[in-house]
Motif scaffolding. Sequence first.
Motif, PDB file in Angstrom:
ATOM      1  N   ASN A 160       0.813  -1.224   0.000  1.00  0.00           N
ATOM      2  CA  ASN A 160       0.000   0.000   0.000  1.00  0.00           C
ATOM      3  C   ASN A 160       0.847   1.275   0.000  1.00  0.00           C
ATOM      4  OD1 ASN A 160       0.930   0.192   2.667  1.00  0.00           O
ATOM      5  ND2 ASN A 160      -0.963  -0.607   3.547  1.00  0.00           N
ATOM      6  N   HIS A 169      -3.582   6.985  14.186  1.00  0.00           N
ATOM      7  CA  HIS A 169      -3.978   7.931  15.215  1.00  0.00           C
ATOM      8  C   HIS A 169      -2.992   7.867  16.375  1.00  0.00           C
ATOM      9  CE1 HIS A 169      -7.935   6.878  13.235  1.00  0.00           C
ATOM     10  NE2 HIS A 169      -7.732   8.129  12.919  1.00  0.00           N
ATOM     11  N   PRO A 254      -1.351  -6.690  15.759  1.00  0.00           N
ATOM     12  CA  PRO A 254      -1.673  -6.230  14.408  1.00  0.00           C
ATOM     13  C   PRO A 254      -2.202  -4.794  14.339  1.00  0.00           C
ATOM     14  CG  PRO A 254      -3.542  -7.402  15.307  1.00  0.00           C
ATOM     15  CD  PRO A 254      -2.515  -7.324  16.402  1.00  0.00           C
ATOM     16  N   LEU A 255      -2.246  -4.063  15.463  1.00  0.00           N
ATOM     17  CA  LEU A 255      -2.980  -2.791  15.427  1.00  0.00           C
ATOM     18  C   LEU A 255      -2.096  -1.553  15.465  1.00  0.00           C
ATOM     19  CD1 LEU A 255      -6.100  -3.699  17.601  1.00  0.00           C
ATOM     20  CD2 LEU A 255      -5.843  -3.762  15.122  1.00  0.00           C
ATOM     21  N   GLY A 256      -0.759  -1.724  15.405  1.00  0.00           N
ATOM     22  CA  GLY A 256       0.119  -0.563  15.327  1.00  0.00           C
ATOM     23  C   GLY A 256       0.734  -0.187  16.664  1.00  0.00           C
ATOM     24  N   PRO A 257       1.605   0.830  16.673  1.00  0.00           N
ATOM     25  CA  PRO A 257       2.304   1.259  17.892  1.00  0.00           C
ATOM     26  C   PRO A 257       1.333   1.863  18.905  1.00  0.00           C
ATOM     27  CG  PRO A 257       3.243   2.293  15.913  1.00  0.00           C
ATOM     28  CD  PRO A 257       1.961   1.660  15.509  1.00  0.00           C
ATOM     29  N   PHE A 258       1.620   1.662  20.178  1.00  0.00           N
ATOM     30  CA  PHE A 258       0.688   2.129  21.221  1.00  0.00           C
ATOM     31  C   PHE A 258       1.513   2.670  22.399  1.00  0.00           C
ATOM     32  CE2 PHE A 258      -2.545   0.677  24.594  1.00  0.00           C
ATOM     33  CZ  PHE A 258      -3.304   1.808  24.466  1.00  0.00           C
TER      34      PHE A 258
ATOM     35  N   VAL B 166      -3.967  -5.726  23.810  1.00  0.00           N
ATOM     36  CA  VAL B 166      -3.618  -5.041  22.566  1.00  0.00           C
ATOM     37  C   VAL B 166      -4.627  -3.908  22.345  1.00  0.00           C
ATOM     38  CG1 VAL B 166      -3.495  -5.276  20.054  1.00  0.00           C
ATOM     39  CG2 VAL B 166      -2.555  -7.069  21.536  1.00  0.00           C
ATOM     40  N   GLY B 167      -4.119  -2.744  22.018  1.00  0.00           N
ATOM     41  CA  GLY B 167      -5.006  -1.608  21.776  1.00  0.00           C
ATOM     42  C   GLY B 167      -4.368  -0.633  20.813  1.00  0.00           C
ATOM     43  N   TYR B 168      -5.148   0.310  20.363  1.00  0.00           N
ATOM     44  CA  TYR B 168      -4.613   1.358  19.485  1.00  0.00           C
ATOM     45  C   TYR B 168      -5.409   2.633  19.701  1.00  0.00           C
ATOM     46  CZ  TYR B 168      -8.609   0.603  16.420  1.00  0.00           C
ATOM     47  OH  TYR B 168      -9.882   0.513  15.929  1.00  0.00           O
ATOM     48  N   HIS B 169      -4.778   3.739  19.319  1.00  0.00           N
ATOM     49  CA  HIS B 169      -5.431   5.029  19.468  1.00  0.00           C
ATOM     50  C   HIS B 169      -6.469   5.212  18.369  1.00  0.00           C
ATOM     51  CE1 HIS B 169      -1.304   5.750  21.272  1.00  0.00           C
ATOM     52  NE2 HIS B 169      -2.127   5.838  22.284  1.00  0.00           N
ATOM     53  N   GLY B 170      -7.663   5.626  18.754  1.00  0.00           N
ATOM     54  CA  GLY B 170      -8.725   5.871  17.791  1.00  0.00           C
ATOM     55  C   GLY B 170      -8.905   7.360  17.557  1.00  0.00           C
ATOM     56  N   TRP B 250      -6.629  -3.282   3.180  1.00  0.00           N
ATOM     57  CA  TRP B 250      -5.596  -2.702   2.330  1.00  0.00           C
ATOM     58  C   TRP B 250      -4.658  -1.770   3.100  1.00  0.00           C
ATOM     59  CZ3 TRP B 250      -2.467  -2.704  -1.519  1.00  0.00           C
ATOM     60  CH2 TRP B 250      -2.065  -1.545  -2.209  1.00  0.00           C
ATOM     61  N   GLU B 251      -5.208  -1.028   4.054  1.00  0.00           N
ATOM     62  CA  GLU B 251      -4.409   0.032   4.674  1.00  0.00           C
ATOM     63  C   GLU B 251      -3.697  -0.385   5.952  1.00  0.00           C
ATOM     64  OE1 GLU B 251      -6.817   3.269   6.202  1.00  0.00           O
ATOM     65  OE2 GLU B 251      -7.740   1.988   7.721  1.00  0.00           O
ATOM     66  N   TYR B 252      -4.102  -1.489   6.612  1.00  0.00           N
ATOM     67  CA  TYR B 252      -3.780  -1.649   8.032  1.00  0.00           C
ATOM     68  C   TYR B 252      -2.346  -2.068   8.335  1.00  0.00           C
ATOM     69  CZ  TYR B 252      -3.664  -6.720   8.767  1.00  0.00           C
ATOM     70  OH  TYR B 252      -3.306  -8.045   8.780  1.00  0.00           O
ATOM     71  N   VAL B 253      -1.586  -2.528   7.340  1.00  0.00           N
ATOM     72  CA  VAL B 253      -0.174  -2.812   7.604  1.00  0.00           C
ATOM     73  C   VAL B 253       0.677  -1.614   7.204  1.00  0.00           C
ATOM     74  CG1 VAL B 253      -0.138  -5.302   7.555  1.00  0.00           C
ATOM     75  CG2 VAL B 253      -0.158  -4.054   5.395  1.00  0.00           C
ATOM     76  N   PRO B 254       1.689  -1.230   7.996  1.00  0.00           N
ATOM     77  CA  PRO B 254       2.054  -1.830   9.276  1.00  0.00           C
ATOM     78  C   PRO B 254       1.555  -1.061  10.501  1.00  0.00           C
ATOM     79  CG  PRO B 254       3.850  -0.443   8.526  1.00  0.00           C
ATOM     80  CD  PRO B 254       2.704  -0.269   7.533  1.00  0.00           C
ATOM     81  N   LEU B 255       0.770  -0.002  10.336  1.00  0.00           N
ATOM     82  CA  LEU B 255       0.494   0.875  11.493  1.00  0.00           C
ATOM     83  C   LEU B 255      -0.917   0.783  12.046  1.00  0.00           C
ATOM     84  CD1 LEU B 255       2.577   4.056  10.495  1.00  0.00           C
ATOM     85  CD2 LEU B 255       3.238   2.122  11.942  1.00  0.00           C
ATOM     86  N   GLY B 256      -1.724  -0.157  11.525  1.00  0.00           N
ATOM     87  CA  GLY B 256      -3.047  -0.359  12.097  1.00  0.00           C
ATOM     88  C   GLY B 256      -4.148   0.327  11.309  1.00  0.00           C
ATOM     89  N   PRO B 257      -5.422   0.125  11.734  1.00  0.00           N
ATOM     90  CA  PRO B 257      -6.580   0.685  11.027  1.00  0.00           C
ATOM     91  C   PRO B 257      -6.612   2.211  11.131  1.00  0.00           C
ATOM     92  CG  PRO B 257      -7.236  -0.932  12.704  1.00  0.00           C
ATOM     93  CD  PRO B 257      -5.799  -0.629  12.932  1.00  0.00           C
ATOM     94  N   PHE B 258      -7.079   2.868  10.101  1.00  0.00           N
ATOM     95  CA  PHE B 258      -7.067   4.340  10.075  1.00  0.00           C
ATOM     96  C   PHE B 258      -8.370   4.836   9.439  1.00  0.00           C
ATOM     97  CE2 PHE B 258      -4.967   8.235   7.965  1.00  0.00           C
ATOM     98  CZ  PHE B 258      -5.096   9.010   9.095  1.00  0.00           C
ATOM     99  N   ILE B 259      -8.396   4.975   8.111  1.00  0.00           N
ATOM    100  CA  ILE B 259      -9.611   5.432   7.430  1.00  0.00           C
ATOM    101  C   ILE B 259     -10.752   4.428   7.629  1.00  0.00           C
ATOM    102  CG2 ILE B 259     -10.575   6.079   5.174  1.00  0.00           C
ATOM    103  CD1 ILE B 259      -8.339   7.948   6.229  1.00  0.00           C
TER     104      ILE B 259
END
Lengths: 432, 432
Positions: A160, A169, A254-258, B166-170, B250-259
């Motif tokens: 991508n 985010h 799989p969800l990115g840096p935190f 496991v978590g990520y910033h939304g 398509w977008e989630y590697v390597p930094l996680g879900p975004f759009i």
Amino acid sequence: MESWLDIPAQSDFSLINIPFGVITHANAGASGRRVAVAIGDKALDLAVFSASQGFSYLPAIQPYLHVFHEPTLNAFASLGRPIHRLVREYLQKVFLKNGPYRELLQDNRELRSVSLIKLTSVQNYLPMHIGDYTDFYVGKHHAYNVGVLFRGPATALQPNYAHLPVGYHGRASSIVVSGTSVRRPWGQILDADNAPIYHPSKRLDIELELGAFLCKGNPLGTPVSLAEAEDFLFGYVLLNDWSARDIQAWEYVPLGPFIAKNFASTVSAWVVLADALEPFRTEGIPNEVECLSYLKSDVNKAMFDINLEISLHPNGTASEAVISHSNSRNMLWSFPQMLTHHTVGGCPMNAGDLIGSGTISGPKSGTEGSLLELTNGGTKPFQASGVERRFLEDGDEVVLRGWCIDSNGHRLGFGECKGQILSAWVQGVTLE
Amino acid sequence: MESWLDIPAQSDFSLINIPFGVITHANAGASGRRVAVAIGDKALDLAVFSASQGFSYLPAIQPYLHVFHEPTLNAFASLGRPIHRLVREYLQKVFLKNGPYRELLQDNRELRSVSLIKLTSVQNYLPMHIGDYTDFYVGKHHAYNVGVLFRGPATALQPNYAHLPVGYHGRASSIVVSGTSVRRPWGQILDADNAPIYHPSKRLDIELELGAFLCKGNPLGTPVSLAEAEDFLFGYVLLNDWSARDIQAWEYVPLGPFIAKNFASTVSAWVVLADALEPFRTEGIPNEVECLSYLKSDVNKAMFDINLEISLHPNGTASEAVISHSNSRNMLWSFPQMLTHHTVGGCPMNAGDLIGSGTISGPKSGTEGSLLELTNGGTKPFQASGVERRFLEDGDEVVLRGWCIDSNGHRLGFGECKGQILSAWVQGVTLE
């Protein structure tokens, strides 16, 4: 263009700059934080200046003078780019030697004495209230270098990467202004047997980035087109996205840096307005794939030619040493493209939001934007001020700097983006 | 416990609940948004109630009555859990039939007429100002199911999964209150030849989650221990973390879900206080690995026994149909553990921050928390109200519901977490 103020040639805050920030100082009294501009080695307190009819010859700003008494730049930013332009150009004339508004400050010793404060006597604050912070990954050399270290050269750049500005985010609450100390984070890291342990990070790193603050929002569900995007860009700062590489390597799939990122991110204190950077437009890294329509730009020079450097003052040594030189042209996507992609699905932006470029590394040795790259994943130590480093040690101080030189040899700079590493938190002990 | 109010047995907003929200109504006048509690089919306007000496018999709240006139719950939340407890228990007594405070409302027809408003006549708003939003991934069955679909069973759960939440910033800015319509996002998706195209998402999905709002912050650099974490938890809501699966893949590697996530997240309007959920504590999913010290809990029952369901009202059909049943006990990590992990590196939290659990799927068919799982990645359509669905179509309405039943058969519920899908944005056309 010469000023009646004594501005050293090497000053970041020259007459072609006029960056905005938020300060207090000893004479500010109980009314606290206020808006200022930096000029040479001084700050002009715009709360005092505006209250003393400093903006008399700028009718357009009269209804909005309250914005200079605010504790953040959000209200000023929200006035929009045409107003920023008027105010910046007006202040340039105020500072111009024997200029049209010389009576306001140059010839007004009393106002000079209460509104012009030495920068060494002001306290800076986070310039904006940041609703949301997003960090991109558009420094292609960095993305490649790190990809090699994390996954090997074959999959260093994901499929991508050339098609969209990859971003994620970040954490808004841990963004701090230059000068704030940064505590080494605890977290989960892997021991020699690849078992997770609870430990302070041993691979504390920096990321050399450019940040853009927004001055405008869009409603939920309504994307910002590339044609509109420039209107949303208030100004730019240096950004150090401190990173704990050992925590990151373990947590990021799989969800990115935190936790690896959310302990602190540092921004420089003075926001360089978008207009001030216009003379420094340049081309970025060419993209080998054709952009999809919404990201296709007819702007030839969408990046800025900003020299960037990382300086390290290792703990216990006498001086700092520059350890890397880069340039913000090393970006695959522009800030307008990042913003347009960010909103493509309808995500609402707000004035004050911060967008980071991601680490901006150059293409060769000596231009790395992080220690991870500089040391090839910690395997090759470097020397600074006579000591060896792989990653940051307690007491180390990092200073990011950025500047442009125009065709007349005039300098415009960002000031320092600085932070010192504190030892890891100890339960029950108040360390600061 | 019986109320003088006529509360149907099936009401979510029973005497054992007393959830808090932010409302306006026709009689609110120009003063706008205010704090309320839901009881049966009514809202008690606490701005009106407190201004009419409704809290006369609760001295502890007297210095803080202004919090009920605020446009968010942040100020009330910031008073801390001991005050929330006092206010909730006091209001239970106010609503108790022939209770000690019957003069205040039960016997005060005038105040009843101006402070008790039918829920069908109130407008709800986002209950809190959300500084930062973090979404976790602690629904183990969901993480496994999705991991199988994205990566296959061998690496469905990453090695870190059992060791840390496991978590990520939304994205905080796109969180909306129940009832807000959700526009189908544009973005980059792959066509049949695996080439990216600019297109509205074709795989629009839901995520059934529980959200926790915080009532307390910690300073930068100072972690919150597990022993302290409960004090930070203000209350709970249902959370629909709408997801565009094709954009995500398509977008989630390597930094996680975004759009794929930042176009909207919906929360239910009424915050169920942490105290109200105490009777419904239960055990979660056992963890096969031993926690590291900072995540080790001696609390036996750290989860809640909340029945959860997803209901779909397909566009053009006459009725909604429940398509999945789950339970919030299907979590590997508790909210205190999520909070403690979130702050382990020193990340500062603030009152109003929202923490999502991640999708809560059960272990078997019919308990999936997302359509991605329910349809096995879109390969097996399901029936609802007589029509077939794989993912959401324009006009479809989704309602999440959650409720507990206590040992006396009393019900406590969350109200609806509802949203309808609008067709994708068309440039230059105002669709709403």
